[in-house]
Scaffold this motif. Structure first.
Motif, PDB file in Angstrom:
ATOM      1  N   UNK A  45      96.722  24.876  25.304  1.00  0.00           N
ATOM      2  CA  UNK A  45      96.118  23.653  25.380  1.00  0.00           C
ATOM      3  C   UNK A  45      96.136  22.849  24.399  1.00  0.00           C
ATOM      4  N   UNK A  46      96.150  21.483  24.127  1.00  0.00           N
ATOM      5  CA  UNK A  46      96.151  20.637  23.237  1.00  0.00           C
ATOM      6  C   UNK A  46      94.807  19.912  22.778  1.00  0.00           C
ATOM      7  N   UNK A  47      94.432  19.942  21.767  1.00  0.00           N
ATOM      8  CA  UNK A  47      93.084  19.613  21.200  1.00  0.00           C
ATOM      9  C   UNK A  47      93.365  18.375  20.312  1.00  0.00           C
ATOM     10  N   UNK A  48      92.536  17.402  20.559  1.00  0.00           N
ATOM     11  CA  UNK A  48      92.681  16.192  19.592  1.00  0.00           C
ATOM     12  C   UNK A  48      91.432  16.290  18.600  1.00  0.00           C
ATOM     13  N   UNK A  49      91.866  16.210  17.209  1.00  0.00           N
ATOM     14  CA  UNK A  49      90.579  16.417  16.129  1.00  0.00           C
ATOM     15  C   UNK A  49      90.814  14.979  15.394  1.00  0.00           C
ATOM     16  N   UNK A  75      89.954  34.210  16.239  1.00  0.00           N
ATOM     17  CA  UNK A  75      89.963  34.497  17.770  1.00  0.00           C
ATOM     18  C   UNK A  75      91.435  33.694  18.457  1.00  0.00           C
ATOM     19  N   UNK A  76      91.665  32.655  17.717  1.00  0.00           N
ATOM     20  CA  UNK A  76      92.630  31.449  18.096  1.00  0.00           C
ATOM     21  C   UNK A  76      93.572  31.255  17.135  1.00  0.00           C
ATOM     22  N   UNK A  77      95.027  31.065  17.437  1.00  0.00           N
ATOM     23  CA  UNK A  77      95.939  30.707  16.322  1.00  0.00           C
ATOM     24  C   UNK A  77      96.217  29.295  16.677  1.00  0.00           C
ATOM     25  N   UNK A  78      96.420  28.564  15.600  1.00  0.00           N
ATOM     26  CA  UNK A  78      96.654  27.093  15.658  1.00  0.00           C
ATOM     27  C   UNK A  78      98.070  26.580  15.292  1.00  0.00           C
ATOM     28  N   UNK A  79      98.574  25.722  15.784  1.00  0.00           N
ATOM     29  CA  UNK A  79      99.873  24.973  15.334  1.00  0.00           C
ATOM     30  C   UNK A  79      99.559  23.536  15.462  1.00  0.00           C
ATOM     31  N   UNK A  80     100.255  22.866  14.336  1.00  0.00           N
ATOM     32  CA  UNK A  80     100.175  21.153  14.427  1.00  0.00           C
ATOM     33  C   UNK A  80     101.017  20.995  15.395  1.00  0.00           C
ATOM     34  N   UNK A  81     100.566  19.811  16.323  1.00  0.00           N
ATOM     35  CA  UNK A  81     101.395  19.204  17.417  1.00  0.00           C
ATOM     36  C   UNK A  81     101.872  17.714  16.614  1.00  0.00           C
ATOM     37  N   UNK A 107      96.654  16.364  16.642  1.00  0.00           N
ATOM     38  CA  UNK A 107      96.499  17.204  17.637  1.00  0.00           C
ATOM     39  C   UNK A 107      97.019  18.643  17.488  1.00  0.00           C
ATOM     40  N   UNK A 108      96.453  19.471  17.867  1.00  0.00           N
ATOM     41  CA  UNK A 108      96.860  20.947  17.552  1.00  0.00           C
ATOM     42  C   UNK A 108      97.108  21.870  18.943  1.00  0.00           C
ATOM     43  N   UNK A 109      98.081  22.862  18.987  1.00  0.00           N
ATOM     44  CA  UNK A 109      98.171  23.500  19.932  1.00  0.00           C
ATOM     45  C   UNK A 109      97.277  24.979  19.579  1.00  0.00           C
ATOM     46  N   UNK A 110      96.717  25.630  20.655  1.00  0.00           N
ATOM     47  CA  UNK A 110      96.045  26.828  20.149  1.00  0.00           C
ATOM     48  C   UNK A 110      96.430  27.762  21.368  1.00  0.00           C
ATOM     49  N   UNK A 111      96.449  29.057  20.952  1.00  0.00           N
ATOM     50  CA  UNK A 111      96.821  30.122  21.835  1.00  0.00           C
ATOM     51  C   UNK A 111      96.094  31.475  21.270  1.00  0.00           C
ATOM     52  N   UNK A 146     100.234  16.016  26.613  1.00  0.00           N
ATOM     53  CA  UNK A 146     100.693  16.925  27.615  1.00  0.00           C
ATOM     54  C   UNK A 146      99.868  18.059  27.914  1.00  0.00           C
ATOM     55  N   UNK A 147      99.974  18.609  29.130  1.00  0.00           N
ATOM     56  CA  UNK A 147      99.304  19.902  29.506  1.00  0.00           C
ATOM     57  C   UNK A 147     100.211  20.309  30.996  1.00  0.00           C
ATOM     58  N   UNK A 148      99.750  21.556  31.171  1.00  0.00           N
ATOM     59  CA  UNK A 148     100.223  22.276  32.327  1.00  0.00           C
ATOM     60  C   UNK A 148      99.010  22.932  33.209  1.00  0.00           C
ATOM     61  N   UNK A 149      98.904  22.898  34.491  1.00  0.00           N
ATOM     62  CA  UNK A 149      97.732  23.137  35.202  1.00  0.00           C
ATOM     63  C   UNK A 149      98.295  23.368  36.649  1.00  0.00           C
ATOM     64  N   UNK A 150      97.292  24.025  37.408  1.00  0.00           N
ATOM     65  CA  UNK A 150      97.592  24.202  38.746  1.00  0.00           C
ATOM     66  C   UNK A 150      97.478  22.940  39.474  1.00  0.00           C
ATOM     67  N   UNK A 151      97.871  22.465  40.677  1.00  0.00           N
ATOM     68  CA  UNK A 151      98.088  21.402  41.265  1.00  0.00           C
ATOM     69  C   UNK A 151      96.494  20.817  41.246  1.00  0.00           C
TER      70      UNK A 151
END
Length: 391
Positions: free
Chosen positions: A36-40, A69-75, A86-90, A142-147
């Motif tokens: 997921x993408x988060x805006x800071x 608990x989570x790892x972050x990557x700059x978007x 924005x950052x990506x976390x996983x 952007x994002x991905x999710x079920x319909x």
């Protein structure tokens, strides 16, 4: 913010990670639902590691998870190198698995969609027997999710700045046509039709998407560089030691603040348990307290319309919170009303918060403001009578 120009990759070769062994020139795609993408809200001018550390702290406060608990990557797609927000976390374990993949890059699947300013792109795909909808809300999002969830997120996004067109690729997303018509946004199913609307054609990997390679860890790279400092750079090291001592002092101060926050949180939970949620788990403090206040308000009104101290306290607390004041004591006395003892930055702030209480319809009086020995700021007492001000 102006996006950095990049040459589109017309020969981009994508492969779903797990569906085969990626080649050296292939871009491996991982499910966007895991990223997921988060805006800071990051200060302008903050760069490098300092920007990442501030982002990590904001992220921990927002998500409510412990460090690690989570790892972050700059978007950085569509953003300047040191101006990302924005950052990506996983999950850290998943990030470790992706770092070991040998390929051109590892990206969230929604970054494989063609993108352009003012154009949203939507495409469905079956992944491990589950239909996923990939969505690109222009270059920076952007994002991905079920319909069902994807349609709900699109509806929510359309409440903000709207695109000038939506490009739907592959099988139609049920409900998307009605949603686009509801917001008067053109819906097309061919990239070429975008040019007819007068918009730039969406392009693949044209907005520095490869800079979001999940295998890259800027903080780890800087740590490796620090271990390679040459002996002749002692002056730099001395400066670093001085900075470290200053940082240690700041860390001690931050730890004290965190300990105080933890104490306030524990006190808050105790008060909630005593006064609002007598039994059962405390899951959502705001919702549960609001429900308890509403019930108390209805009970007070049914008993003859007497002054509701809970409602008066809630209204005053909203003004205090908006002014970022630090409360010391909040006490209600029948006949006298609500007494607030606050710690404020200066005397002008005391006048301002009193005026704000009056503006909200409360009979507020500034009783006293004075400077406390040994403490910064001003200690202020404000009394609110248990009656409404006639507007």
């Amino acid at each position: 913010m102006t996006a950095t120009a990049h040459i589109p990759d017309t020969n981009a070769d994508f492969i779903r990670l797990g569906s085969g062994t990626p080649g050296a020139r292939q871009v491996a795609l991982v499910p966007g639902v895991e990223l997921p993408l988060f805006t800071l809200d990051l200060p302008k001018g903050l760069r490098g590691q300092a920007r990442e550390q501030v982002a990590l702290r904001q992220l921990a406060d927002r998500v409510g998870l412990r460090e690690g608990t989570v790892e972050m990557r700059p978007f950085m797609a569509g953003a300047k190198p040191d101006n990302w927000t924005r950052v990506l976390i996983s999950d850290p374990d998943r990030m470790a698995q992706w770092r070991a993949v040998q390929c051109r890059a590892v990206l969230p699947d929604y970054l494989s969609l063609p993108s352009a300013d003012g154009v949203w792109t939507v495409q469905g795909e079956m992944v491990d027997g589950t239909e996923l909808i990939m969505v690109r809300l222009g270059p920076p999002d952007g994002f991905s999710a079920v319909p069902d969830i994807a349609l709900r997120l699109l509806r929510q996004a359309l409440n903000g700045p709207k695109p000038r067109a939506i490009l739907q690729l592959g099988d139609p997303l049920p409900g998307l046509a009605d949603l686009a018509a509801e917001h008067a946004v053109p819906l097309v199913d061919k990239v070429e039709d975008i040019g007819g609307i007068g918009l730039p054609l969406p392009q693949v990997l044209a907005h520095d998407e490869l800079s979001c390679d999940l295998r890259n860890d800027p903080m780890a790279a800087r740590a490796r560089l620090a271990r390679q400092v040459l002996p002749w750079r002692w002056p730099l090291l001395i400066g670093a030691v001085a900075a470290a001592l200053w940082a240690a002092a700041q860390i001690v101060a931050i730890e004290r603040i965190e300990a105080r926050i933890a104490g306030i949180t524990a006190q808050t939970e105790t008060l909630i348990r005593q006064n609002f949620v007598k039994s059962g788990p405390i899951l959502d403090v705001r919702t549960q307290v609001s429900r308890a206040l509403a019930e108390a308000r209805r009970a007070a009104q049914s008993e003859g319309g007497e002054t509701d101290p809970l409602d008066l306290t809630r209204r005053a607390a909203e003004v205090v919170a908006a002014a970022r004041a630090e409360p010391e004591t909040i006490r209600f006395t029948p006949g006298e009303g609500l007494s607030l003892i606050l710690r404020l930055a200066d005397f002008a702030a005391a006048e301002q918060i009193t005026a704000a209480l009056i503006a909200e319809g409360m009979d507020a009086t500034l009783v006293e403001s004075r400077v406390s020995d040994g403490n910064s700021g001003v200690r202020t007492e404000i009394r609110i009578a248990d009656k409404e001000v006639t507007q």
